[in-house]
Design a protein around this motif. Sequence first.
Motif, PDB file in Angstrom:
ATOM      1  N   UNK A  56      -9.842  88.871  21.116  1.00 13.64           N
ATOM      2  CA  UNK A  56      -9.480  89.035  22.526  1.00 13.64           C
ATOM      3  C   UNK A  56     -10.160  87.982  23.399  1.00 13.64           C
ATOM      4  N   UNK A  57     -11.462  87.773  23.187  1.00 14.49           N
ATOM      5  CA  UNK A  57     -12.204  86.771  23.958  1.00 14.49           C
ATOM      6  C   UNK A  57     -11.679  85.379  23.667  1.00 14.49           C
ATOM      7  N   UNK A  58     -11.438  85.104  22.380  1.00 13.05           N
ATOM      8  CA  UNK A  58     -10.915  83.789  21.993  1.00 13.05           C
ATOM      9  C   UNK A  58      -9.599  83.493  22.696  1.00 13.05           C
ATOM     10  N   UNK A  59      -8.664  84.448  22.626  1.00 12.31           N
ATOM     11  CA  UNK A  59      -7.338  84.224  23.196  1.00 12.31           C
ATOM     12  C   UNK A  59      -7.406  84.145  24.718  1.00 12.31           C
ATOM     13  N   UNK A  60      -8.284  84.932  25.314  1.00 10.06           N
ATOM     14  CA  UNK A  60      -8.467  84.891  26.766  1.00 10.06           C
ATOM     15  C   UNK A  60      -8.898  83.505  27.219  1.00 10.06           C
ATOM     16  N   UNK A  61      -9.870  82.922  26.522  1.00 11.23           N
ATOM     17  CA  UNK A  61     -10.371  81.596  26.900  1.00 11.23           C
ATOM     18  C   UNK A  61      -9.376  80.507  26.514  1.00 11.23           C
ATOM     19  N   UNK A 118     -15.261  67.065  23.471  1.00 12.77           N
ATOM     20  CA  UNK A 118     -14.802  67.164  22.086  1.00 12.77           C
ATOM     21  C   UNK A 118     -15.608  68.181  21.286  1.00 12.77           C
ATOM     22  N   UNK A 119     -16.676  68.717  21.875  1.00 13.47           N
ATOM     23  CA  UNK A 119     -17.574  69.607  21.137  1.00 13.47           C
ATOM     24  C   UNK A 119     -17.816  70.923  21.867  1.00 13.47           C
ATOM     25  N   UNK A 120     -16.899  71.332  22.711  1.00 14.49           N
ATOM     26  CA  UNK A 120     -17.087  72.563  23.488  1.00 14.49           C
ATOM     27  C   UNK A 120     -17.057  73.770  22.545  1.00 14.49           C
ATOM     28  N   UNK A 121     -18.073  74.632  22.586  1.00 16.64           N
ATOM     29  CA  UNK A 121     -18.108  75.806  21.700  1.00 16.64           C
ATOM     30  C   UNK A 121     -17.259  76.966  22.233  1.00 16.64           C
ATOM     31  N   UNK A 155      -4.774  77.003  33.889  1.00 16.08           N
ATOM     32  CA  UNK A 155      -5.904  76.915  32.953  1.00 16.08           C
ATOM     33  C   UNK A 155      -7.221  77.395  33.572  1.00 16.08           C
ATOM     34  N   UNK A 156      -7.161  78.123  34.656  1.00 18.29           N
ATOM     35  CA  UNK A 156      -8.367  78.420  35.433  1.00 18.29           C
ATOM     36  C   UNK A 156      -9.442  79.160  34.637  1.00 18.29           C
ATOM     37  N   UNK A 157      -9.077  80.146  33.839  1.00 19.89           N
ATOM     38  CA  UNK A 157     -10.079  80.885  33.077  1.00 19.89           C
ATOM     39  C   UNK A 157     -10.737  80.001  32.020  1.00 19.89           C
ATOM     40  N   UNK A 158      -9.952  79.139  31.402  1.00 17.09           N
ATOM     41  CA  UNK A 158     -10.511  78.192  30.439  1.00 17.09           C
ATOM     42  C   UNK A 158     -11.474  77.236  31.140  1.00 17.09           C
ATOM     43  N   UNK A 159     -11.047  76.716  32.265  1.00 13.93           N
ATOM     44  CA  UNK A 159     -11.857  75.778  33.039  1.00 13.93           C
ATOM     45  C   UNK A 159     -13.159  76.439  33.494  1.00 13.93           C
ATOM     46  N   UNK A 160     -13.075  77.656  34.001  1.00 14.67           N
ATOM     47  CA  UNK A 160     -14.286  78.358  34.453  1.00 14.67           C
ATOM     48  C   UNK A 160     -15.261  78.587  33.297  1.00 14.67           C
ATOM     49  N   UNK A 161     -14.715  78.911  32.145  1.00 15.43           N
ATOM     50  CA  UNK A 161     -15.557  79.110  30.952  1.00 15.43           C
ATOM     51  C   UNK A 161     -16.339  77.829  30.637  1.00 15.43           C
TER      52      UNK A 161
END
Length: 448
Positions: free
Chosen positions: A143-148, A131-134, A54-60
């Motif tokens: 592409x950005x959505x799926x990447x994150x 619970x409210x992360x944008x 989950x590293x890219x999600x976490x970094x975001x």
Amino acid sequence: MQNPRELALDVLMKIDKKEELSHIAIGETLEKYQFSEKKDRAFFTRLCQGTLERRLTIDYVIDLYSKTKVRKMKPLVRSLLRMGACQILFMDHIPDSAACNECVKLAKKRGFSKLSGFVNGVLRTISRQKQEIPFPDRNKDFEKYLSVACSMPEWIIRHFLRSYSEAETETIVSSFLEPKKTTVSWMESSGSREELIASLEKDGAKVEDGKLLPEALRISHYDFLRRLTSFREGRFIVQDESSMLAGKAADPKEGQKILDMCSAPGGKALYAADKLHGTGQVLARDLTEYKEELLKENIERVGFENIRTQIWDARIPDERLAESMDVVLCDVPCSGLGIMGKKQDIKYNLEESALEDLVKLQREILKTALTYVKPGGSLLFSTCTINPKENEENFRWLAGQTGFEPEDLTPFLPETLDIKTVKEGYIQLLPGIHPCDGFFIGKLRRTK
């Protein structure tokens, strides 16, 4: 076991600095602490693997709530925040307060007392806002959505979208985040399937049937592989069903001579040797001493005598073997885009520019492979990727070589696999869509 969080921190830092591959770093630590409490080992493994996958999600998320961006942080602080955020966002059984407090303690213990307040502040903000992360809007920038959302580099998303629909691409990349059970191949030479299942269950493992082949089993709830009696006795090898399908499609028969050109760790070679029932000969080759040791370790454990190993550069023709092999297995080095759920390093370390170079290397090896197939013999070409240039285009190139023709794969595949190209001699297996790794299998026969 030493503090599992501190061990995870050390492993994550090694991987972040690219000092070791993740499966090696995690595996070495588990080996060292193999007799520690099962719950500690399980927590360590989940924390490492969860933070990596989950590293890219976490970094975001960290970048949303930290004034200092992840890429500019000190390595220890970066790894601490990643593993803390992983616990807060993806490990529901861990209280957020414990995740924050333990990371602060580790910051102080490792000499970063002055930054412990920063670590605490970022993690507690993530806890309050989780619970409210944008997240990116999938309708505005898919592409950005799926990447994150799926922690996948955008270039890989774009690469998949060239071949597959948005729905298929989302299914594929989402599947890499799903929990993985260990898939094993029963060695029929070592006793009955029922005896293997009984032994596994006696040792506390939960056993399920595979999805595609009768020799496949899926095991879970075990502690350490080498503690399983049946593993030590060589009754099975760890192997995905996609790889088993490649071995089945090769159709090894008693008395045959088989060459596995890029063999380590030896799954297909051992699968073939098992089907020979003690007859014939399998020659398993790979490039380095390290890979040959992996082969020898598995062969010794299983105890087959109809298989031998050799260090050899697969690109270099061996005239002694010219047109002498009944079956040539050629699982070429590839981008690994079909197994990113098991090998997290691939999506972070692979560069798009490397794909063209891989195709050139593959054709060098495949050109050599053709020289070993005797008249009437077959070449089984496979990869663990889902890149058409490495797979379908290479197969069409192979089929255009003089004296070779594609062979219908229908007789070797389960009826549950409905793939249109099967009669053309090849199949592309897709993770999330088929119940196995992403894998390509193509078969050619040398005309008499």
